[in-house]
Design an enzyme around this catalytic site. Structure first.
Site, PDB file in Angstrom:
ATOM      1  N   ASN A  15       0.872  -1.177   0.000  1.00  0.00           N
ATOM      2  CA  ASN A  15       0.000   0.000   0.000  1.00  0.00           C
ATOM      3  C   ASN A  15       0.910   1.229   0.000  1.00  0.00           C
ATOM      4  O   ASN A  15       1.491   1.569   1.027  1.00  0.00           O
ATOM      5  CB  ASN A  15      -0.885  -0.046   1.256  1.00  0.00           C
ATOM      6  CG  ASN A  15      -1.733   1.203   1.409  1.00  0.00           C
ATOM      7  OD1 ASN A  15      -1.813   2.029   0.494  1.00  0.00           O
ATOM      8  ND2 ASN A  15      -2.359   1.355   2.563  1.00  0.00           N
ATOM      9  N   LYS A  17       0.174   4.279  -0.319  1.00  0.00           N
ATOM     10  CA  LYS A  17      -0.467   5.451   0.291  1.00  0.00           C
ATOM     11  C   LYS A  17      -0.227   6.685  -0.579  1.00  0.00           C
ATOM     12  O   LYS A  17      -0.191   6.580  -1.796  1.00  0.00           O
ATOM     13  CB  LYS A  17       0.025   5.631   1.735  1.00  0.00           C
ATOM     14  CG  LYS A  17      -0.120   4.339   2.553  1.00  0.00           C
ATOM     15  CD  LYS A  17       0.059   4.530   4.016  1.00  0.00           C
ATOM     16  CE  LYS A  17      -0.110   3.200   4.730  1.00  0.00           C
ATOM     17  NZ  LYS A  17      -0.057   3.282   6.167  1.00  0.00           N
ATOM     18  N   HIS A 101      -9.559   1.462   4.828  1.00  0.00           N
ATOM     19  CA  HIS A 101      -8.289   1.579   5.555  1.00  0.00           C
ATOM     20  C   HIS A 101      -8.484   2.519   6.747  1.00  0.00           C
ATOM     21  O   HIS A 101      -9.229   3.491   6.667  1.00  0.00           O
ATOM     22  CB  HIS A 101      -7.209   2.122   4.610  1.00  0.00           C
ATOM     23  CG  HIS A 101      -5.840   2.036   5.210  1.00  0.00           C
ATOM     24  ND1 HIS A 101      -5.395   2.939   6.140  1.00  0.00           N
ATOM     25  CD2 HIS A 101      -4.840   1.133   5.036  1.00  0.00           C
ATOM     26  CE1 HIS A 101      -4.164   2.600   6.516  1.00  0.00           C
ATOM     27  NE2 HIS A 101      -3.807   1.510   5.863  1.00  0.00           N
ATOM     28  N   GLU A 103      -6.761   4.807   7.917  1.00  0.00           N
ATOM     29  CA  GLU A 103      -6.476   6.229   7.644  1.00  0.00           C
ATOM     30  C   GLU A 103      -7.684   6.892   6.993  1.00  0.00           C
ATOM     31  O   GLU A 103      -7.951   8.067   7.217  1.00  0.00           O
ATOM     32  CB  GLU A 103      -5.221   6.350   6.765  1.00  0.00           C
ATOM     33  CG  GLU A 103      -3.964   6.098   7.582  1.00  0.00           C
ATOM     34  CD  GLU A 103      -2.797   5.507   6.809  1.00  0.00           C
ATOM     35  OE1 GLU A 103      -2.825   5.559   5.562  1.00  0.00           O
ATOM     36  OE2 GLU A 103      -1.873   4.988   7.448  1.00  0.00           O
ATOM     37  N   GLU A 173      -5.601  -4.910  10.474  1.00  0.00           N
ATOM     38  CA  GLU A 173      -4.558  -3.916  10.707  1.00  0.00           C
ATOM     39  C   GLU A 173      -4.831  -3.187  12.016  1.00  0.00           C
ATOM     40  O   GLU A 173      -5.623  -2.236  12.045  1.00  0.00           O
ATOM     41  CB  GLU A 173      -4.535  -2.889   9.572  1.00  0.00           C
ATOM     42  CG  GLU A 173      -4.245  -3.479   8.210  1.00  0.00           C
ATOM     43  CD  GLU A 173      -3.615  -2.449   7.284  1.00  0.00           C
ATOM     44  OE1 GLU A 173      -2.509  -2.711   6.802  1.00  0.00           O
ATOM     45  OE2 GLU A 173      -4.216  -1.391   7.062  1.00  0.00           O
ATOM     46  N   GLY A 179       2.445   2.158  10.826  1.00  0.00           N
ATOM     47  CA  GLY A 179       3.421   3.245  10.710  1.00  0.00           C
ATOM     48  C   GLY A 179       4.128   3.580  12.011  1.00  0.00           C
ATOM     49  O   GLY A 179       4.798   4.601  12.121  1.00  0.00           O
ATOM     50  N   SER A 219       3.296  -2.212  10.319  1.00  0.00           N
ATOM     51  CA  SER A 219       4.748  -2.298  10.514  1.00  0.00           C
ATOM     52  C   SER A 219       5.329  -3.663  10.135  1.00  0.00           C
ATOM     53  O   SER A 219       6.201  -4.178  10.835  1.00  0.00           O
ATOM     54  CB  SER A 219       5.119  -1.921  11.954  1.00  0.00           C
ATOM     55  OG  SER A 219       4.746  -0.582  12.213  1.00  0.00           O
TER      56      SER A 219
END
Ligand code: PGA
Length: 257
Positions: A15, A17, A101, A103, A173, A179, A219
């Site tokens: 991904n 991003k 996702h 985010e 996730e 991250g 991660s």
């Protein structure tokens, strides 16, 4: 590890991003194509930003690497400034699309309802959804993880034809691992994946529930992928930061070597 899950081919997806210009995308994917030539028994997917999808799809035409989008809108066309439809994505040669996702849930007001509409539209255009679910640190500390996952699955998939959902991939996730450099331990990941597997079996029946792949994301790096992939209900990874370098992504894809 010899594959003890013959039902499910591992799937490793990058991904990207909001990273990479068109030039950078082509450079990255060209390198991946060479390095991952003859990759066996692992499905490899890259999810560049919308602006690079066309160039990346062309660069990968003669490759086994698949292309994914990072999102789509649920309407087919019309006055929706700034949005991208499912038909546009399938026309570009996308096979997958990431949906929900964290985010997007965090910064763009994605809700269970909008996730559900996006999944339906993806399926309408024969795009395979990668449905992202996961708990925050606060929710984990309050021991709400499984309840959160169940709600996200139930509400995100409500009313959607079960037959069609066979192509779906679920990405677990944990938000606190994205991250941050903090990965869920293989045992923590397995515990949640086993729960998701049970939910899928209860919802879809044994045959289908055992075939749907569950990726771990948060991660994932070359030095932790192997142990994660040894877990019986872990069928791959959704990789953010480490997918932006050909070297680390290649090592992750080649976790068996
Ligand atoms: P990360 O991102 O690997 O950089 O933690 C994973 C993701 O958000 O899909």
């Amino acid at each position: 590890m010899e594959n003890n899950q013959p039902l499910r081919e591992p799937i490793i997806a990058g991904n990207w991003k909001m990273n990479t210009t068109v030039h950078e995308s082509i450079r990255l994917v060209t390198e991946l194509k060479t390095r991952l030539l003859n990759t066996k028994d692992v499905e490899v997917v890259v999810a560049p930003p919308f602006t690079s999808l066309h160039s990346v799809a062309i660069a990968l035409q003669d490759s086994e690497i698949k292309v994914s989008a990072q999102n789509l809108f649920w309407e087919e066309d019309g006055a929706y400034t700034g949005e991208i439809s499912g038909s546009m994505l399938s026309d570009l040669g996308c096979e997958y699309v990431i949906i929900g996702h964290s985010e997007r849930r965090q910064y763009f007001q994605e809700t269970a309802e909008t996730v559900r509409k996006r999944i339906q539209k993806a399926l309408d255009f024969k795009l395979k959804p990668i449905l992202c679910i996961g708990e925050t640190l606060g929710e984990r500390e309050k021991k709400q993880t499984l309840q959160i996952l169940e709600t996200q699955l139930k509400e995100g998939l409500r009313g959607i034809d079960r037959q069609e959902l066979e192509t779906m991939v679920v990405a677990y996730e944990p938000v606190w691992a994205i991250g941050t450099g903090k990965t869920a331990s293989p045992e923590q990941a397995q515990e949640t994946h086993a729960f998701i597997r049970q939910w899928l079996i209860a919802h879809f029946g044994k045959d289908k529930g055992e075939k749907i792949r569950i990726q771990y994301g948060g991660s994932v790096k070359p030095d932790n992928i192997k142990k994660l992939m040894e877990q019986p209900d872990l069928d791959g990874a959704l990789v953010g930061g480490a997918s932006l370098l050909a070297d680390s992504f290649t090592q992750i894809v080649r976790f068996k070597e």
